[in-house]
Scaffold this motif. Structure first.
Motif, PDB file in Angstrom:
ATOM      1  N   GLU A 316       0.846  -1.197   0.000  1.00  0.00           N
ATOM      2  CA  GLU A 316       0.000   0.000   0.000  1.00  0.00           C
ATOM      3  C   GLU A 316       0.875   1.237   0.000  1.00  0.00           C
ATOM      4  O   GLU A 316       1.837   1.333   0.776  1.00  0.00           O
ATOM      5  CB  GLU A 316      -0.905  -0.005   1.235  1.00  0.00           C
ATOM      6  N   LEU A 317       0.567   2.198  -0.863  1.00  0.00           N
ATOM      7  CA  LEU A 317       1.343   3.434  -0.917  1.00  0.00           C
ATOM      8  C   LEU A 317       1.115   4.231   0.371  1.00  0.00           C
ATOM      9  O   LEU A 317      -0.024   4.556   0.715  1.00  0.00           O
ATOM     10  CB  LEU A 317       0.930   4.261  -2.137  1.00  0.00           C
ATOM     11  N   SER A 318       2.201   4.551   1.078  1.00  0.00           N
ATOM     12  CA  SER A 318       2.082   5.274   2.345  1.00  0.00           C
ATOM     13  C   SER A 318       2.683   6.679   2.296  1.00  0.00           C
ATOM     14  O   SER A 318       2.457   7.480   3.191  1.00  0.00           O
ATOM     15  CB  SER A 318       2.747   4.472   3.474  1.00  0.00           C
ATOM     16  N   TRP A 319       3.470   6.968   1.269  1.00  0.00           N
ATOM     17  CA  TRP A 319       4.069   8.305   1.134  1.00  0.00           C
ATOM     18  C   TRP A 319       4.568   8.470  -0.284  1.00  0.00           C
ATOM     19  O   TRP A 319       5.070   7.533  -0.898  1.00  0.00           O
ATOM     20  CB  TRP A 319       5.232   8.458   2.118  1.00  0.00           C
ATOM     21  N   GLU A 320       4.394   9.677  -0.808  1.00  0.00           N
ATOM     22  CA  GLU A 320       4.879   9.997  -2.147  1.00  0.00           C
ATOM     23  C   GLU A 320       5.793  11.197  -2.067  1.00  0.00           C
ATOM     24  O   GLU A 320       5.391  12.269  -1.620  1.00  0.00           O
ATOM     25  CB  GLU A 320       3.711  10.283  -3.094  1.00  0.00           C
ATOM     26  N   GLY A 321       7.036  11.014  -2.463  1.00  0.00           N
ATOM     27  CA  GLY A 321       8.022  12.075  -2.367  1.00  0.00           C
ATOM     28  C   GLY A 321       8.176  12.844  -3.657  1.00  0.00           C
ATOM     29  O   GLY A 321       7.373  12.706  -4.589  1.00  0.00           O
ATOM     30  N   PRO A 322       9.213  13.661  -3.731  1.00  0.00           N
ATOM     31  CA  PRO A 322       9.442  14.468  -4.934  1.00  0.00           C
ATOM     32  C   PRO A 322       9.810  13.608  -6.133  1.00  0.00           C
ATOM     33  O   PRO A 322      10.365  12.518  -5.988  1.00  0.00           O
ATOM     34  CB  PRO A 322      10.599  15.382  -4.530  1.00  0.00           C
ATOM     35  N   THR A 323       9.510  14.116  -7.301  1.00  0.00           N
ATOM     36  CA  THR A 323       9.844  13.437  -8.553  1.00  0.00           C
ATOM     37  C   THR A 323      10.630  14.388  -9.442  1.00  0.00           C
ATOM     38  O   THR A 323      10.248  15.543  -9.616  1.00  0.00           O
ATOM     39  CB  THR A 323       8.567  12.989  -9.289  1.00  0.00           C
ATOM     40  N   THR A 324      11.734  13.913  -9.966  1.00  0.00           N
ATOM     41  CA  THR A 324      12.520  14.691 -10.909  1.00  0.00           C
ATOM     42  C   THR A 324      12.485  13.980 -12.258  1.00  0.00           C
ATOM     43  O   THR A 324      11.807  12.967 -12.425  1.00  0.00           O
ATOM     44  CB  THR A 324      13.980  14.830 -10.441  1.00  0.00           C
ATOM     45  N   ARG A 325      13.237  14.501 -13.206  1.00  0.00           N
ATOM     46  CA  ARG A 325      13.284  13.872 -14.522  1.00  0.00           C
ATOM     47  C   ARG A 325      13.919  12.488 -14.470  1.00  0.00           C
ATOM     48  O   ARG A 325      13.759  11.692 -15.379  1.00  0.00           O
ATOM     49  CB  ARG A 325      14.078  14.741 -15.502  1.00  0.00           C
ATOM     50  N   ARG A 326      14.695  12.183 -13.406  1.00  0.00           N
ATOM     51  CA  ARG A 326      15.425  10.923 -13.373  1.00  0.00           C
ATOM     52  C   ARG A 326      15.130  10.063 -12.143  1.00  0.00           C
ATOM     53  O   ARG A 326      15.645   8.962 -12.032  1.00  0.00           O
ATOM     54  CB  ARG A 326      16.938  11.187 -13.428  1.00  0.00           C
ATOM     55  N   ARG A 327      14.324  10.545 -11.213  1.00  0.00           N
ATOM     56  CA  ARG A 327      14.151   9.783  -9.977  1.00  0.00           C
ATOM     57  C   ARG A 327      12.764  10.027  -9.385  1.00  0.00           C
ATOM     58  O   ARG A 327      12.255  11.148  -9.404  1.00  0.00           O
ATOM     59  CB  ARG A 327      15.230  10.189  -8.983  1.00  0.00           C
ATOM     60  N   THR A 328      12.178   8.968  -8.855  1.00  0.00           N
ATOM     61  CA  THR A 328      10.879   9.006  -8.193  1.00  0.00           C
ATOM     62  C   THR A 328      11.011   8.354  -6.828  1.00  0.00           C
ATOM     63  O   THR A 328      11.629   7.297  -6.699  1.00  0.00           O
ATOM     64  CB  THR A 328       9.822   8.247  -9.023  1.00  0.00           C
ATOM     65  N   LEU A 329      10.439   8.958  -5.797  1.00  0.00           N
ATOM     66  CA  LEU A 329      10.452   8.393  -4.448  1.00  0.00           C
ATOM     67  C   LEU A 329       9.051   7.992  -4.024  1.00  0.00           C
ATOM     68  O   LEU A 329       8.148   8.828  -4.009  1.00  0.00           O
ATOM     69  CB  LEU A 329      11.016   9.407  -3.442  1.00  0.00           C
ATOM     70  N   LEU A 330       8.880   6.725  -3.684  1.00  0.00           N
ATOM     71  CA  LEU A 330       7.596   6.212  -3.209  1.00  0.00           C
ATOM     72  C   LEU A 330       7.834   5.293  -2.010  1.00  0.00           C
ATOM     73  O   LEU A 330       8.708   4.421  -2.057  1.00  0.00           O
ATOM     74  CB  LEU A 330       6.880   5.416  -4.307  1.00  0.00           C
ATOM     75  N   GLU A 331       7.052   5.476  -0.957  1.00  0.00           N
ATOM     76  CA  GLU A 331       7.135   4.593   0.202  1.00  0.00           C
ATOM     77  C   GLU A 331       5.901   3.697   0.245  1.00  0.00           C
ATOM     78  O   GLU A 331       4.776   4.171   0.104  1.00  0.00           O
ATOM     79  CB  GLU A 331       7.220   5.414   1.488  1.00  0.00           C
ATOM     80  N   PHE A 332       6.144   2.407   0.439  1.00  0.00           N
ATOM     81  CA  PHE A 332       5.062   1.435   0.539  1.00  0.00           C
ATOM     82  C   PHE A 332       5.130   0.708   1.891  1.00  0.00           C
ATOM     83  O   PHE A 332       6.187   0.659   2.518  1.00  0.00           O
ATOM     84  CB  PHE A 332       5.178   0.378  -0.575  1.00  0.00           C
ATOM     85  N   ARG A 333       4.006   0.180   2.303  1.00  0.00           N
ATOM     86  CA  ARG A 333       3.957  -0.688   3.481  1.00  0.00           C
ATOM     87  C   ARG A 333       3.076  -1.886   3.180  1.00  0.00           C
ATOM     88  O   ARG A 333       2.224  -1.843   2.278  1.00  0.00           O
ATOM     89  CB  ARG A 333       3.424   0.062   4.693  1.00  0.00           C
ATOM     90  N   ALA A 334       3.305  -2.958   3.924  1.00  0.00           N
ATOM     91  CA  ALA A 334       2.502  -4.160   3.717  1.00  0.00           C
ATOM     92  C   ALA A 334       1.076  -3.925   4.216  1.00  0.00           C
ATOM     93  O   ALA A 334       0.848  -3.197   5.188  1.00  0.00           O
ATOM     94  CB  ALA A 334       3.133  -5.347   4.449  1.00  0.00           C
ATOM     95  N   HIS A 335       0.120  -4.526   3.516  1.00  0.00           N
ATOM     96  CA  HIS A 335      -1.297  -4.402   3.947  1.00  0.00           C
ATOM     97  C   HIS A 335      -1.476  -5.042   5.302  1.00  0.00           C
ATOM     98  O   HIS A 335      -0.884  -6.068   5.629  1.00  0.00           O
ATOM     99  CB  HIS A 335      -2.197  -5.119   2.925  1.00  0.00           C
TER     100      HIS A 335
END
Length: 335
Positions: A316-335
């Motif tokens: 499950e998506l728990s946090w969405e960070g900044p996105t640049t042209r070359r990198r995406t940050l996403l935090e997930f946790r188990a349901h």
């Protein structure tokens, strides 16, 4: 004009020069010359080469200005060939060596026709095994990871270190962490962090050496293994930095699932994936995109597609960070 264009195009397509230079880099010919081995016979003995054939290689590289030869002094390195020296400023020897990681990757371009026809990685078509299999077998003395990769965080990797809230994290595992660059920078920037790096044996050994050299052996360790197998539990965050972009969907989901299993209900999976979408006039990105596609099956995923991978892995998506042209940050946790 047409004849001139034909000559220019043929020169661009000539493979002999690039391969001759890479052979010289692999055999460390420039270093041996600098150490005083300046005859063809001496160089052949030093590097274990066929004398007559090595002499042909040397003559060709002399004709291209990489080396020079004189009756009095034998073979010497020119200014043009100086970056082939191991200790030269801006040395490219390890980057061009056919025994090293980047050299192996570029050898896979011989299968580029297969890649263009099928969309599959040409490396496996050319050599009968995938790139990561060969990476795990790269000998320690062949520079598993190029020096230039180790010097700085690439592809907006600084976002991982500075854009995520590491204050609430005590233990982090860098899954598929390569030479340890990201983990080392994390440990330096956040002194409270303790970390581990999981990677294939060759990579893990290279990372362990760098960690010790950086004086971080008391807080960081390495674990030999594959992220396609069960991952050691007990860490607060499992980091996947530029990993999923090297794998097709089925494998990417499996990797995420392994991380989720290890993280459990209390842990988190932090995806810091590469984004290789580029502008039409971005020549460097165009080169890298084609090179990687010929080496590993690199899907250029959108943010939405990455989120779908997480959901398919039971996360499950728990946090969405900044996105640049070359990198995406996403935090997930188990349901």
């Amino acid at each position: 004009m047409l004849d001139s264009n034909a000559d220019d195009l043929a020169a661009m397509a000539d493979l002999l020069g690039p391969f001759a230079i890479r052979v010289a880099a692999t055999l460390r010919l420039a270093d041996h010359m600098a150490a005083g081995v300046t005859t063809g016979a001496g160089l052949a003995k030093q590097v274990g080469a066929h004398p007559a054939t090595l002499k042909k290689l040397l003559r060709y590289l002399v004709s291209r200005g990489v080396f020079r030869w004189s009756q009095e002094r034998g073979y010497e390195v020119t200014d043009l060939g100086a970056p082939l020296l191991e200790d030269a400023p801006g040395s490219v020897r390890r980057r061009l060596s056919m025994d090293g990681l980047l050299g192996l990757a570029e050898l896979g371009l011989v299968g580029l026709l297969h890649t263009v026809r099928t969309g599959e990685a040409g490396y496996k078509a050319a050599f009968g095994r995938d790139f990561w299999h060969d990476v795990s077998d790269v000998p320690d003395d062949a520079n598993v990871l190029a020096e230039e990769v180790a010097k700085e965080l690439s592809g907006d990797g600084h976002l991982i270190v500075h854009s995520y809230d590491w204050s609430r994290v005590r233990r982090v595992m860098d899954v598929g962490g390569g030479n340890g660059t990201v983990l080392i920078e994390l440990a330096r920037a956040h002194p409270h962090l303790h970390g581990a790096l999981l990677d294939l044996p060759g990579m893990a050994k290279a990372a362990a050496q760098r960690i010790e050299q950086c004086g971080l052996g008391d807080r960081c360790e390495t674990v030999e293994g594959s992220f396609l197998d069960p991952i050691p539990p007990g860490f607060d965050v499992y980091l996947l930095s530029a990993i999923l972009c090297d794998w097709p969907d089925d494998d990417a989901i499996k990797i995420l699932r392994r991380c989720g299993e290890a993280a459990g209900a209390a842990g988190r999976v932090l995806v810091a994936d590469m984004n290789l979408i580029y502008d039409d006039d971005d020549a460097d990105a165009a080169r890298m995109n084609l090179l990687l596609t010929g080496t590993v099956p690199v899907p250029v995923r959108t943010l939405k597609q990455l989120k779908r991978l997480g959901a398919a892995a039971g996360l499950e998506l728990s946090w969405e960070g900044p996105t640049t042209r070359r990198r995406t940050l996403l935090e997930f946790r188990a349901h």
